[in-house]
Design a protein around this motif. Sequence first.
Motif, PDB file in Angstrom:
ATOM      1  N   LYS A  19       0.865  -1.185   0.000  1.00  0.00           N
ATOM      2  CA  LYS A  19       0.000   0.000   0.000  1.00  0.00           C
ATOM      3  C   LYS A  19       0.898   1.229   0.000  1.00  0.00           C
ATOM      4  O   LYS A  19       2.047   1.152   0.456  1.00  0.00           O
ATOM      5  CB  LYS A  19      -0.817   0.035   1.302  1.00  0.00           C
ATOM      6  CG  LYS A  19      -1.874  -1.016   1.446  1.00  0.00           C
ATOM      7  CD  LYS A  19      -2.578  -0.804   2.791  1.00  0.00           C
ATOM      8  CE  LYS A  19      -3.484  -1.954   3.115  1.00  0.00           C
ATOM      9  NZ  LYS A  19      -4.001  -1.907   4.484  1.00  0.00           N
ATOM     10  N   PRO A  20       0.374   2.365  -0.428  1.00  0.00           N
ATOM     11  CA  PRO A  20       1.138   3.613  -0.245  1.00  0.00           C
ATOM     12  C   PRO A  20       1.502   3.748   1.239  1.00  0.00           C
ATOM     13  O   PRO A  20       0.681   3.457   2.116  1.00  0.00           O
ATOM     14  CB  PRO A  20       0.147   4.702  -0.668  1.00  0.00           C
ATOM     15  CG  PRO A  20      -0.810   3.995  -1.589  1.00  0.00           C
ATOM     16  CD  PRO A  20      -0.917   2.580  -1.110  1.00  0.00           C
ATOM     17  N   ASN A  21       2.729   4.148   1.497  1.00  0.00           N
ATOM     18  CA  ASN A  21       3.297   4.261   2.849  1.00  0.00           C
ATOM     19  C   ASN A  21       3.606   2.918   3.511  1.00  0.00           C
ATOM     20  O   ASN A  21       4.012   2.872   4.675  1.00  0.00           O
ATOM     21  CB  ASN A  21       2.424   5.113   3.787  1.00  0.00           C
ATOM     22  CG  ASN A  21       2.320   6.531   3.288  1.00  0.00           C
ATOM     23  OD1 ASN A  21       3.344   7.121   2.928  1.00  0.00           O
ATOM     24  ND2 ASN A  21       1.124   7.070   3.197  1.00  0.00           N
ATOM     25  N   GLY A  22       3.412   1.824   2.785  1.00  0.00           N
ATOM     26  CA  GLY A  22       3.767   0.515   3.326  1.00  0.00           C
ATOM     27  C   GLY A  22       5.277   0.317   3.325  1.00  0.00           C
ATOM     28  O   GLY A  22       6.014   1.015   2.621  1.00  0.00           O
ATOM     29  N   ILE A  23       5.722  -0.658   4.128  1.00  0.00           N
ATOM     30  CA  ILE A  23       7.169  -0.901   4.190  1.00  0.00           C
ATOM     31  C   ILE A  23       7.528  -2.323   3.749  1.00  0.00           C
ATOM     32  O   ILE A  23       6.758  -3.268   3.936  1.00  0.00           O
ATOM     33  CB  ILE A  23       7.771  -0.642   5.594  1.00  0.00           C
ATOM     34  CG1 ILE A  23       7.155  -1.577   6.646  1.00  0.00           C
ATOM     35  CG2 ILE A  23       7.688   0.806   6.005  1.00  0.00           C
ATOM     36  CD1 ILE A  23       8.104  -1.903   7.765  1.00  0.00           C
ATOM     37  N   PHE A  24       8.713  -2.421   3.168  1.00  0.00           N
ATOM     38  CA  PHE A  24       9.299  -3.710   2.836  1.00  0.00           C
ATOM     39  C   PHE A  24      10.452  -3.956   3.792  1.00  0.00           C
ATOM     40  O   PHE A  24      11.241  -3.045   4.080  1.00  0.00           O
ATOM     41  CB  PHE A  24       9.825  -3.694   1.392  1.00  0.00           C
ATOM     42  CG  PHE A  24      10.706  -4.881   1.082  1.00  0.00           C
ATOM     43  CD1 PHE A  24      10.183  -6.165   1.105  1.00  0.00           C
ATOM     44  CD2 PHE A  24      12.059  -4.717   0.809  1.00  0.00           C
ATOM     45  CE1 PHE A  24      10.993  -7.275   0.850  1.00  0.00           C
ATOM     46  CE2 PHE A  24      12.874  -5.815   0.545  1.00  0.00           C
ATOM     47  CZ  PHE A  24      12.330  -7.093   0.574  1.00  0.00           C
ATOM     48  N   TYR A  25      10.553  -5.196   4.288  1.00  0.00           N
ATOM     49  CA  TYR A  25      11.659  -5.533   5.202  1.00  0.00           C
ATOM     50  C   TYR A  25      12.253  -6.869   4.807  1.00  0.00           C
ATOM     51  O   TYR A  25      11.525  -7.833   4.529  1.00  0.00           O
ATOM     52  CB  TYR A  25      11.155  -5.610   6.643  1.00  0.00           C
ATOM     53  CG  TYR A  25      12.253  -5.934   7.638  1.00  0.00           C
ATOM     54  CD1 TYR A  25      13.045  -4.926   8.187  1.00  0.00           C
ATOM     55  CD2 TYR A  25      12.510  -7.250   8.009  1.00  0.00           C
ATOM     56  CE1 TYR A  25      14.064  -5.226   9.085  1.00  0.00           C
ATOM     57  CE2 TYR A  25      13.529  -7.557   8.904  1.00  0.00           C
ATOM     58  CZ  TYR A  25      14.302  -6.532   9.443  1.00  0.00           C
ATOM     59  OH  TYR A  25      15.307  -6.829  10.333  1.00  0.00           O
ATOM     60  N   ILE A  26      13.574  -6.926   4.798  1.00  0.00           N
ATOM     61  CA  ILE A  26      14.274  -8.196   4.529  1.00  0.00           C
ATOM     62  C   ILE A  26      15.417  -8.365   5.522  1.00  0.00           C
ATOM     63  O   ILE A  26      16.113  -7.403   5.855  1.00  0.00           O
ATOM     64  CB  ILE A  26      14.810  -8.250   3.074  1.00  0.00           C
ATOM     65  CG1 ILE A  26      15.578  -9.554   2.827  1.00  0.00           C
ATOM     66  CG2 ILE A  26      15.678  -7.060   2.712  1.00  0.00           C
ATOM     67  CD1 ILE A  26      15.927  -9.821   1.365  1.00  0.00           C
TER      68      ILE A  26
END
Length: 283
Positions: free
Chosen positions: A142-149
């Motif tokens: 979503k807009p403003n969502g974050i990805f983390y790895i």
Amino acid sequence: MNKFEESNKKLWNELTDVHIRSYGVDKFKKGASTLDQIQLSEIGDVRGRALLHLQCHFGLDTLSFAREGAIVTGVDFSEKSIEYANQLKEELNINARFICCNIYDLKDNLDKQFDIVYTSQGVLCWLKDLEKWAEIIYHFLKPNGIFYIMDGHPIKNTLEHTKKGKLDILYPYFHNKKPTKWDDDSPDYSDENYISKNPSYEWQWSLSDVINSLIKTGLRIQFIHEFDRLFYKHFPAMNCDENGWWYLPDYRNKIPLMFTLRAKKEGNQPHPERLTDQKRPSN
Ligand SMILES: C[S@@+](CC[C@H](N)C(=O)[O-])C[C@H]1O[C@@H](n2cnc3c(N)ncnc32)[C@H](O)[C@@H]1O
């Protein structure tokens, strides 16, 4: 699905049974989380947030996020893994959705956007195309969502630990379109007594491949952190600390073995610096 992915899928179906025995499922059933403090603190509060877990294996981390309050969807191409993930969620009465497909086919199997797209601990080497991977992440955020790895640092894939206790650079750091076939007698990373029957085909990605693929889609990198420890025993000489992290005693604080990265999809529009045509100069 290409022939290397087909073969890797066979391997992961084979390893699911092994890992069901070696991943601490009993402890998990009693309420233990498989998520470590680094990930929990770097991702932040997940309560009430929709979380998509790419390459979830049989779902222990996905279900741990559900226990933290996230609304979770896990994706993996191993039928055996997803079958067991569904069995676990039923048995433990945890609300979760699991989808069995190649992540490259996810747009055909899922129509939803998420606050968090998450992937961790042994994921990048199975991916044939990082730019497409990054586009998938962008698409499902979503807009403003974050990805983390959180994953192994690519530099560690270049190294072997010699009998003299030194690290030697034996393998290339840079990407090759053709994956490397591993078909030796090395034991499985989570069961030292198990040697897999199927080979693995693995792709090497440099840290800049990871970062640039994400920037190119329009995601803004918020941080990248490097660590001298790892989530599994990669080199035979590694020792485990009280928190479950594996170290090379002679190389503490000297070389990175793991990294974490968080990126954000800002607003509704693609990032203004979106790089569409830039290619890395060859070495
Ligand atoms: C090391 S595991 C993932 C790490 C996970 N944290 C764990 O160990 O439980 C790698 C997973 O990636 C999955 N996988 C590999 N390539 C994939 C692909 N192209 N699409 C979906 N899943 C894939 C495998 O089936 C396997 O479950």
